[in-house]
Write an enzyme that holds these catalytic residues in place. Structure first.
Site, PDB file in Angstrom:
ATOM      1  N   GLU A  56       0.842  -1.193   0.000  1.00 33.09           N
ATOM      2  CA  GLU A  56       0.000   0.000   0.000  1.00 33.09           C
ATOM      3  C   GLU A  56       0.881   1.247   0.000  1.00 33.09           C
ATOM      4  OE1 GLU A  56      -3.804   1.916   2.454  1.00 33.09           O
ATOM      5  OE2 GLU A  56      -2.820   0.093   3.185  1.00 33.09           O
ATOM      6  N   ASN A 203     -12.515  -1.037  -0.675  1.00 29.16           N
ATOM      7  CA  ASN A 203     -11.788  -1.634   0.450  1.00 29.16           C
ATOM      8  C   ASN A 203     -12.407  -1.148   1.753  1.00 29.16           C
ATOM      9  OD1 ASN A 203      -9.280  -2.647   2.021  1.00 29.16           O
ATOM     10  ND2 ASN A 203      -9.388  -0.476   2.543  1.00 29.16           N
ATOM     11  N   GLU A 204     -12.660  -2.086   2.649  1.00 23.98           N
ATOM     12  CA  GLU A 204     -13.208  -1.758   3.967  1.00 23.98           C
ATOM     13  C   GLU A 204     -14.336  -0.724   3.856  1.00 23.98           C
ATOM     14  OE1 GLU A 204     -10.189  -0.834   6.863  1.00 23.98           O
ATOM     15  OE2 GLU A 204      -9.282  -2.819   6.717  1.00 23.98           O
ATOM     16  N   TYR A 274      -6.677  -8.463  12.123  1.00 21.11           N
ATOM     17  CA  TYR A 274      -5.339  -8.180  12.622  1.00 21.11           C
ATOM     18  C   TYR A 274      -5.172  -8.725  14.032  1.00 21.11           C
ATOM     19  CZ  TYR A 274      -4.424  -5.074   8.682  1.00 21.11           C
ATOM     20  OH  TYR A 274      -4.218  -4.570   7.419  1.00 21.11           O
ATOM     21  N   GLU A 331      -6.248  -8.968   4.173  1.00 18.75           N
ATOM     22  CA  GLU A 331      -5.417  -8.225   5.122  1.00 18.75           C
ATOM     23  C   GLU A 331      -5.363  -9.018   6.419  1.00 18.75           C
ATOM     24  OE1 GLU A 331      -5.972  -4.031   5.793  1.00 18.75           O
ATOM     25  OE2 GLU A 331      -6.546  -3.661   3.692  1.00 18.75           O
TER      26      GLU A 331
END
Length: 527
Positions: A56, A203-204, A274, A331
């Site tokens: 990114e 994204n998200e 995460y 991710e």
């Protein structure tokens, strides 16, 4: 007095999961961990894209870390650092996701084409509010893809873009005729179309991608996707922006309400998770200098990946019983408090042996769900979060996580094999307990059976008996990754403090027994 016995069934069928089943058995029943592999029952193929990467426009992840420009004194090819590219090729990077992340939904592709010096300068408002000079755009990214021999996963701008902008970017990349956009690509130096393997729509969307409700995103997905067209040979697989953490509603709703369209290859739903030592975003925990309490909490939190995948896959089984749609964890990785003295928006953190074990535990989980999990992308490749590589000007070091990826290369496109762990030990600290041993087995493309093992206990080694049904095994040969301390890591002064060592064992008295050190990863070929 009792000990716990645990079993793991590695991924074989669509509903395969990684499950630890605990039952009490007397301690005198034996303290030997045993692993049985059935080489006669091949399961799902472990897609190579499970080992995908993520780059990114964030901090020094792309600029400085990988891209230095063609005029740099640091040796490079078309602006990309030769040392970084060589290291990434060694781990057989199969796929790279770009340009984000949160950055994707503020990225306008026309800013990144044409004469580099004439490109507009923007502010990267998501990550550090630093200048984004758009030196790395579409053509530069595909130069990297070509250098790595990898596939491209391009993430489109849904949050601040338009259907027209997204459709025109895909036409620019894939057009094979004489359209104005295809000719513009040729003018900018690329005659043949770029091969876009995957294209993500946003994204998200639940967060930095627009703070949308899932119903709104699903409607937008159907709208945007209807305008994404490309020649049949160049049409990418389309990925929807899915959920995160414990929320399965995005997976359930998307797989039920995305409309299949004649021009679109809807391939997967994304998912983000995460690993935080503390489990709280306000104070996540340190990358180094942690105690055993945060060693075990980190590993316990990363093991949640199994139930998160299983719960989402259960929703998909109802809406997509033929398993056409993949569940892509695009991710994942550890997220700590940033290194002191660094820009908080750059997400720079050190990388220790603990991170390597986190990676290996996730690999074993992904293998167990190989029927649905066909792509994952660790965050991120260089200098950001759980990176493979850290750089400082012309210096480079390979992290323990890099070494975990390199050790697991044989599992790319290997065929998973059913595996059972008997009498698994339990590693405990305070009130927290996790299984001591994690494992996965597969038959690789070279025809050999490979076994991966993780000993989560930082204090004690473990002996494991290995039995392979359908094979006569005489030895195990491979490598081990461990160190003296839980937070052992590589530095620019000592870049090889943590690296794999040879590991060998042979049959004795008719038994193959592997002694796995404390806090270690072992990957061996069974011969």
């Amino acid at each position: 007095m009792f000990v716990l016995k645990a079993s793991i069934k590695a991924g074989i069928f669509c509903s395969a999961v990684l499950v630890f089943v605990a039952i009490a058995v007397p301690v005198f029943a034996g303290n030997q961990v045993s692993i049985s592999i059935d080489a006669k029952k091949p399961g799902s193929v472990i897609n190579k894209n499970v080992y995908g990467q993520f780059a990114e426009h964030l901090g020094r992840g792309v600029y400085e870390g990988m891209w230095v420009g063609p005029d740099s004194t640091i040796p490079n090819t078309k602006g990309w650092r030769n040392d970084v590219v060589a290291a990434l090729k060694k781990i057989h990077v199969p796929l790279v996701r770009w340009p984000g992340g949160c950055f994707a939904d503020e990225y306008h592709w026309r800013d990144g084409i044409g004469v580099r010096e004439n490109r507009p300068v923007k502010m990267n408002t998501n990550w550090g509010n630093v200048e984004e000079r758009n030196a790395v755009g579409t053509h530069e990214f595909f130069d990297l893809i070509d250098l790595l021999g990898a596939d491209a996963y391009v993430n489109g701008n849904l949050g601040s873009g338009t259907p027209q902008e997204m459709a025109e970017w895909l036409e620019y990349m894939t057009g094979d005729g004489k359209s104005t956009l295809a000719e513009l690509r040729r003018k900018n130096g690329r005659d043949k179309p770029f091969k876009v393997a995957f294209f993500g729509i946003g994204n998200e969307a639940w967060g930095c991608g627009g703070n949308m409700k899932l119903e709104h995103y699903t409607s937008l997905f159907n709208q945007y996707a209807s305008f994404l067209k490309a020649p049949k040979a160049y049409m990418p697989k389309i990925i929807a922006s899915g959920g995160h953490d414990d929320d399965t509603s995005w997976t359930e709703y998307l797989t039920r309400n995305i409309h299949e369209q004649w021009n679109m290859r809807f391939d997967g739903v994304s998912f983000h998770y995460y690993t935080l030592p503390t489990g709280t975003w306000e104070k996540k925990g340190k990358a180094l200098g942690f105690g055993e309490d945060q060693w075990i909490s980190t590993l316990k939190n990363t093991l949640r990946m199994d139930s998160l995948i299983r719960n989402n896959v259960a929703k998909m089984e109802v809406n997509d019983p033929k398993s056409k749609i993949a569940f892509n964890v695009d991710e994942w990785g550890t997220w700590y408090d940033v290194e002191p003295g660094t820009n908080p928006g750059f997400l720079y953190q050190q990388n220790s042996l603990r991170d390597a074990l986190v990676a290996a535990l996730n690999f074993n989980i992904f293998h167990a769900h190989a029927a649905r999990v066909r792509m994952t992308n660790i965050a991120q490749m260089v200098n950001v979060l759980q990176a493979m590589i850290l750089t400082d000007k012309d210096k480079i070091l390979l992290t323990p996580t890099y070494h975990a990826f390199e050790m697991y290369v044989p599992f790319q496109n290997a065929t998973s094999l059913p595996l059972t762990i008997s009498n698994n030990h339990e590693y405990s600290f305070g009130k927290t307990s996790i299984p001591a041993v994690s494992a996965s087995a597969a038959r690789a493309l070279d025809g050999k059976v490979y076994l991966s093992l993780v000993n989560t206990n930082p204090n004690e080694s473990v002996e494991i008996d290995i039995d392979v049904a359908g094979e006569k095994i005489e030895a195990a040969k491979g490598r081990v990754l461990t160190a003296k301390t839980m937070d052992a890591h590589n530095t620019f002064i000592r870049p090889q403090s943590v690296q794999p060592d040879n590991f060998n064992s042979s049959v004795k008295a008719g038994r193959l027994t592997l002694n796995v050190p404390a806090k270690a990863i072992v990957v061996v070929a069974l011969e």
